[in-house]
Enzyme design. Sequence first.
Site, PDB file in Angstrom:
ATOM      1  N   GLU A  74      44.099  43.347  18.191  1.00 51.72           N
ATOM      2  CA  GLU A  74      44.783  42.814  19.380  1.00 51.72           C
ATOM      3  C   GLU A  74      43.792  41.969  20.190  1.00 51.72           C
ATOM      4  OE1 GLU A  74      46.078  45.783  22.259  1.00 51.72           O
ATOM      5  OE2 GLU A  74      47.738  44.490  22.890  1.00 51.72           O
ATOM      6  N   CYS A  94      49.872  47.746  19.566  1.00 52.90           N
ATOM      7  CA  CYS A  94      49.177  48.724  20.401  1.00 52.90           C
ATOM      8  C   CYS A  94      50.083  49.723  21.120  1.00 52.90           C
ATOM      9  CB  CYS A  94      48.266  47.981  21.376  1.00 52.90           C
ATOM     10  SG  CYS A  94      46.882  49.026  21.871  1.00 52.90           S
ATOM     11  N   LYS A 145      54.857  41.669  21.774  1.00 55.81           N
ATOM     12  CA  LYS A 145      54.750  43.088  22.180  1.00 55.81           C
ATOM     13  C   LYS A 145      55.958  43.479  23.040  1.00 55.81           C
ATOM     14  CE  LYS A 145      50.978  46.015  24.007  1.00 55.81           C
ATOM     15  NZ  LYS A 145      49.586  45.902  24.474  1.00 55.81           N
TER      16      LYS A 145
HETATM   17  N1  LIG Z   1      46.252  48.508  24.901  1.00 57.55           N
HETATM   18  C1  LIG Z   1      47.457  49.037  24.698  1.00 57.55           C
HETATM   19  O1  LIG Z   1      48.448  48.335  24.598  1.00 57.55           O
HETATM   20  C2  LIG Z   1      47.677  50.495  24.564  1.00 57.55           C
HETATM   21  C3  LIG Z   1      46.609  51.469  24.836  1.00 57.55           C
HETATM   22  O2  LIG Z   1      45.440  51.170  25.033  1.00 57.55           O
HETATM   23  C4  LIG Z   1      47.046  52.868  24.855  1.00 57.55           C
HETATM   24  O3  LIG Z   1      48.231  53.142  24.623  1.00 57.55           O
HETATM   25  O4  LIG Z   1      46.223  53.741  25.103  1.00 57.55           O
END
Ligand SMILES: NC(=O)CC(=O)C(=O)O
Length: 292
Positions: A48, A167, A124
């Site tokens: 990401e 994520c 996302k």
């Molecule tokens: N960075 C994200 O989108 C999610 C995350 O870091 C987490 O769920 O913990």
Amino acid sequence: MDQNKKLTVGIIQSKVTQNKQENIETMKKTMGEFIEKYPKTELLVLGECWGTPYNTKKFKQYSENIEKQKSPSVKMLSEFAKNHEIYIIGGTIIEKVKEENETKLYNTCCVFDSKGELIGKYRKIHLFNIDIPNKITFKESETLSAGKKTFAFSMKNGNFKIGIGICFDMRFPELTALYSHIHNINLMVYPGAFNMTTGVHWGLYGKVRALDTQSYVILASPARDENSPDYVAWGHSSIFDPFASIVSELDHNPGFISYTLDLDVILQTRQQIPVLKGKRFDFYDVSELKKD
Ligand SMILES: NC(=O)CC(=O)C(=O)O
């Protein structure tokens, strides 16, 4: 041996700096080293925000109009995919789009085929908004809009059906259920960047999503940079098999891993523990969960 039953994948875990051009160059160089070492690779996965500091206040400045060929990250990934004849799940790029006279930003994953074509993108859906006092407060919704569509594609004559989440999305079993029941996936890929507070959940989610879907799961992160002024990523990019075992894993440093997925392992797991077959859709209803 039927080569269409195997899929050789790789993950690149690179360090993110404040300099976007430098990040793109580093990624290109690392992907080149990877392909030299693993020339049989068919699919590469990035983390990401691999080219952008993970900081909502900086997203606009680093954003790209990804439909335009001159968008620097898209251009590099597309050319690399074409030159090396591999698919790439391009981690995420902050996407800038004009919608109804308004500029919107999305955290977007672009997928390229082995001809370098952008075959689809996933934005996302679940924005990362958390507040853990004295640890971490992060609010993607300050600057990002949420995606509204799933995206799945297939490789190796349809033997591998691949779904994408990003994520925070991995925390929502409903999304995985959509991918599993509607798109029939057997590989879920999550570019992600957990942090030093939530990192303890990272590997657990890899296992849980592999169990839910009886599929391979790939989690791809940027490397950890303890001196980052923005966000300290957890790292630990990993691959889980359908039995929920970790089959390949990095620590938090920059690096890469390669692994060959096996369709027979998916079929065997599903036959031995018939969770997907045993679903009681007469009892619970997923028709409310919409396809895109
Ligand atoms: N960075 C994200 O989108 C999610 C995350 O870091 C987490 O769920 O913990």
